[in-house]
Design a protein around this motif. Sequence first.
Motif, mmCIF file in Angstrom:
data_model
loop_
_atom_site.group_PDB
_atom_site.id
_atom_site.type_symbol
_atom_site.label_atom_id
_atom_site.label_comp_id
_atom_site.label_asym_id
_atom_site.label_seq_id
_atom_site.Cartn_x
_atom_site.Cartn_y
_atom_site.Cartn_z
ATOM 1 N N VAL A 38 0.847 -1.187 0.000
ATOM 2 C CA VAL A 38 0.000 0.000 0.000
ATOM 3 C C VAL A 38 0.879 1.232 0.000
ATOM 4 O O VAL A 38 2.098 1.154 0.238
ATOM 5 C CB VAL A 38 -0.950 0.038 1.221
ATOM 6 N N VAL A 39 0.266 2.355 -0.269
ATOM 7 C CA VAL A 39 0.965 3.639 -0.273
ATOM 8 C C VAL A 39 0.335 4.540 0.777
ATOM 9 O O VAL A 39 -0.892 4.608 0.887
ATOM 10 C CB VAL A 39 0.886 4.296 -1.670
ATOM 11 N N LEU A 40 1.179 5.216 1.550
ATOM 12 C CA LEU A 40 0.722 6.180 2.556
ATOM 13 C C LEU A 40 1.099 7.572 2.080
ATOM 14 O O LEU A 40 2.253 7.815 1.711
ATOM 15 C CB LEU A 40 1.374 5.903 3.910
ATOM 16 N N LYS A 41 0.130 8.452 2.074
ATOM 17 C CA LYS A 41 0.400 9.824 1.645
ATOM 18 C C LYS A 41 0.165 10.759 2.821
ATOM 19 O O LYS A 41 -0.918 10.820 3.383
ATOM 20 C CB LYS A 41 -0.505 10.213 0.482
ATOM 21 N N GLY A 42 1.224 11.501 3.204
ATOM 22 C CA GLY A 42 1.117 12.435 4.315
ATOM 23 C C GLY A 42 1.395 13.848 3.869
ATOM 24 O O GLY A 42 1.171 14.205 2.717
ATOM 25 N N LEU A 43 1.907 14.660 4.770
ATOM 26 C CA LEU A 43 2.155 16.069 4.474
ATOM 27 C C LEU A 43 3.635 16.391 4.539
ATOM 28 O O LEU A 43 4.369 15.822 5.347
ATOM 29 C CB LEU A 43 1.419 16.956 5.473
ATOM 30 N N ILE A 44 4.056 17.341 3.711
ATOM 31 C CA ILE A 44 5.427 17.831 3.788
ATOM 32 C C ILE A 44 5.616 18.638 5.067
ATOM 33 O O ILE A 44 6.576 18.489 5.792
ATOM 34 C CB ILE A 44 5.758 18.708 2.556
ATOM 35 N N ASP A 45 4.670 19.499 5.351
ATOM 36 C CA ASP A 45 4.821 20.437 6.469
ATOM 37 C C ASP A 45 3.543 20.423 7.299
ATOM 38 O O ASP A 45 2.513 20.920 6.856
ATOM 39 C CB ASP A 45 5.110 21.841 5.934
ATOM 40 N N THR A 51 2.101 16.059 17.344
ATOM 41 C CA THR A 51 0.840 16.397 16.681
ATOM 42 C C THR A 51 0.396 15.251 15.783
ATOM 43 O O THR A 51 1.202 14.671 15.042
ATOM 44 C CB THR A 51 0.997 17.678 15.828
ATOM 45 N N MET A 52 -0.885 14.899 15.851
ATOM 46 C CA MET A 52 -1.403 13.809 15.019
ATOM 47 C C MET A 52 -1.504 14.249 13.560
ATOM 48 O O MET A 52 -2.074 15.297 13.254
ATOM 49 C CB MET A 52 -2.770 13.358 15.516
ATOM 50 N N VAL A 53 -0.924 13.474 12.709
ATOM 51 C CA VAL A 53 -0.907 13.767 11.279
ATOM 52 C C VAL A 53 -1.726 12.700 10.554
ATOM 53 O O VAL A 53 -1.617 11.507 10.853
ATOM 54 C CB VAL A 53 0.534 13.790 10.729
ATOM 55 N N GLY A 54 -2.537 13.130 9.605
ATOM 56 C CA GLY A 54 -3.356 12.192 8.836
ATOM 57 C C GLY A 54 -2.609 11.614 7.652
ATOM 58 O O GLY A 54 -1.805 12.295 7.006
ATOM 59 N N TYR A 55 -2.865 10.345 7.367
ATOM 60 C CA TYR A 55 -2.273 9.667 6.222
ATOM 61 C C TYR A 55 -3.370 8.906 5.471
ATOM 62 O O TYR A 55 -4.191 8.219 6.082
ATOM 63 C CB TYR A 55 -1.179 8.687 6.651
ATOM 64 N N ILE A 56 -3.358 9.037 4.174
ATOM 65 C CA ILE A 56 -4.286 8.300 3.328
ATOM 66 C C ILE A 56 -3.624 6.988 2.928
ATOM 67 O O ILE A 56 -2.456 6.968 2.536
ATOM 68 C CB ILE A 56 -4.635 9.108 2.062
ATOM 69 N N VAL A 57 -4.364 5.911 3.012
ATOM 70 C CA VAL A 57 -3.863 4.598 2.610
ATOM 71 C C VAL A 57 -4.487 4.246 1.264
ATOM 72 O O VAL A 57 -5.711 4.158 1.141
ATOM 73 C CB VAL A 57 -4.223 3.524 3.655
ATOM 74 N N MET A 58 -3.652 4.067 0.266
ATOM 75 C CA MET A 58 -4.154 3.793 -1.086
ATOM 76 C C MET A 58 -3.411 2.630 -1.712
ATOM 77 O O MET A 58 -2.369 2.195 -1.213
ATOM 78 C CB MET A 58 -4.036 5.043 -1.962
ATOM 79 N N GLU A 59 -3.960 2.120 -2.797
ATOM 80 C CA GLU A 59 -3.336 0.982 -3.470
ATOM 81 C C GLU A 59 -1.990 1.376 -4.050
ATOM 82 O O GLU A 59 -1.758 2.529 -4.440
ATOM 83 C CB GLU A 59 -4.242 0.448 -4.578
ATOM 84 N N TYR A 60 -1.092 0.421 -4.118
ATOM 85 C CA TYR A 60 0.189 0.622 -4.781
ATOM 86 C C TYR A 60 0.019 0.319 -6.265
ATOM 87 O O TYR A 60 -0.473 -0.747 -6.640
ATOM 88 C CB TYR A 60 1.262 -0.285 -4.188
ATOM 89 N N VAL A 61 0.394 1.248 -7.110
ATOM 90 C CA VAL A 61 0.325 1.070 -8.556
ATOM 91 C C VAL A 61 1.753 0.997 -9.067
ATOM 92 O O VAL A 61 2.465 2.000 -9.102
ATOM 93 C CB VAL A 61 -0.443 2.230 -9.232
ATOM 94 N N GLY A 62 2.182 -0.174 -9.429
ATOM 95 C CA GLY A 62 3.572 -0.367 -9.840
ATOM 96 C C GLY A 62 3.775 -0.099 -11.305
ATOM 97 O O GLY A 62 3.497 -0.941 -12.151
ATOM 98 N N GLY A 63 4.230 1.072 -11.647
ATOM 99 C CA GLY A 63 4.474 1.420 -13.041
ATOM 100 C C GLY A 63 5.299 2.687 -13.119
ATOM 101 O O GLY A 63 6.110 2.970 -12.233
#
Length: 706
Positions: free
Chosen positions: A143-150, A191-203
Amino acid sequence: MTGAVPTGLEQTGWGTDGWRPPSQPSRPLSARAITRGRLGAGLVEVPRVPYRDPTTAVLENPVVAESKRFCCLCGGKVGRGTDGEPGATEGFCPRCGTRFSFLPKLAPGDVLGGQYEVLGCLAYGGLGWIYLARDHNVNDRWVVLKGLIDTGDTAAMAAAVAERRFLAEVEHPNIVKIYNFVQYPEPTTGTMVGYIVMEYVGGNSLRELALARRRPDGLIDPMPLTQVIAYGLEVLPALGYLHGLGLLYCDLKPDNVIQTDEQLKLLDLGAVRRMDDYESPMFYTAGYGAPELGRRGPSVASDLYTVGRMLAVLSFEFPEYRGVHKHSLPGVEQVPLFEVFESYHRFLLRATHADPGRRFGSAGEMADQLVGVLREVCAIGGDQPPPGLSTVFSPQRRTFGSQAELVPPDPAEVAVALPVPQVDTDDPAAGYLATMTGTDPATVISGLDSAPMITAEVQLRRARALIDLHDLSEAAVVLAEVAEDSPGDWRAEWYRGLVAVADGQPAQARAAFDSVYDSLPGEPAARLALAVSAELCGDQQAAARYYELVWRTDNTYVSAAFGLARTRLAQGHRSWAVEILDSVPDSSSQHVAAQVAAIHVRISNRAGRELAVTDLVEAGERLQRLSLDATARAQLVADVLSAAFAWVQAGGDGVAIRVLDCPLTERDLRFGLEACYRALARMAGTISERVALVDRANAVRPRTLT
């Protein structure tokens, strides 16, 4: 860009001297479509991108390049090095004091939500780091986790929250799938940071695929146009799906589209917003975003604008798309591709028009036109696409200009033969108009007088009936009313073109049809109308170009074959004209007419000395292969023997040659012509015709002793 060769031109066989039938018949694409994947609507082959092992995609040293470090609040440069020293990855903006941090917040081994184990960073972007992880609760899937830079960026935080809210509604094969949303404490502040969990797309992203095409001189070699269009056709349904949910994607660019095997997926939904959201922060990329975003905000039109910009960047060398041409396209003189693929150029011009109201109205409409453009591009490249069905035009109502003598078509005939716009099924009067299908024009007008309501479709149907009745002045009045009520409606412009054609004003017709072509760059009907209006204007070169495009793209438009043959004959290319007529398939109802015309091209309007004996022999052989009624056959035999007689009288020697079983001698040809004229006289419809034909028989028969 100067002197560059348009991508794929070396394979097209397209020449400046016009149409040349291939030495070997091209196979219809439909015969090969079963070997192709879903990319490109089954018309083209797109190189597969192998699945990428996720462990090889993890960055060894995840660092945000200094050139991409900006303050999230004021946009000022931050984290930049000086005097050879590297810049700080964390700190405070020297201009406004806002805290910045470009360090990853997750480390390998971190476990989020009790199930997602982080392996490392994959990439970074405007809204956050992207991490690779394993989902230990679901078969250890990637899976892929997407968070924040800042985490101090309130706007970015709001975008992440918005993304979580929207993504639960999204389920489309061309959009990355979202599994979950988890929180994890920021290591320094807690501080609690949110992360989106999404499918891994291998390409690979389209940007990576484009950058991989480097020439020896270091410049990027644009992708083949068919491949670029195939990508566009895959992206548009995904955008249309989002629009159907009331969502806008907002940030389409090559970086956010990834190909794996034969499938595309949209990534990074952080900029997605609802259509009625006028308060959330707006995210887009300079060079791709529409010019009106700052004034009017995002819309369906601005989303479609990004599609046009992305296709432009991928299909030709476009180094100034963020600078001089930030909101425009370079001209034909700078992009040779546009000169060859005019429909594609017009497509991009409409897609990226400065006025949102002049762009495509929906992703579906845009895709329909892009398919038409792709069919033409394939045809220019040498393939024969299967016939397509237009969603906006009827089939051609009848074939025009198919006379054996290949004379220019009668304008009135053209006006009632060209296709007409399909009825908009959303129009309130569409059901009533459907009852008039096949009704004669006078009855239609009478019926429209009692229509339950007067709508644009009712008025357009009235105009069509008036044109068919050649009441052109009244038709013009009706069309003026439609144009006033619905400015910019291409259908009114189309009918104006038909009025101008029927009224003998080809220049006005040409201007009207050119406007329709701008609106509908993928429609063969628009190019056919433009071709015949150019021919009636005397512009044989332009007419030949458009007739050729139509005939190569869709051989159900047989009028285009006759038109192309006429223009080539007018330019002195008899052999080309014959080859074009021979390309009318024997399955066509106009095949025999095309063969008769080919015979006339060989023998007509030529002095005896200009004829070759091979012309006469071939004409005779063609005639013998045709199935004709007795009158037509006798008349054509007379035409061929008359040409042979003129050849013999001009000094031709054909003693040992026979045409239609007649030796090429003056005496034998006279007997042959006499027999033809007497046969025609017996079949004549009037006494005067019969007498004239008998006189011709008597005049041509040789002198004999009896």
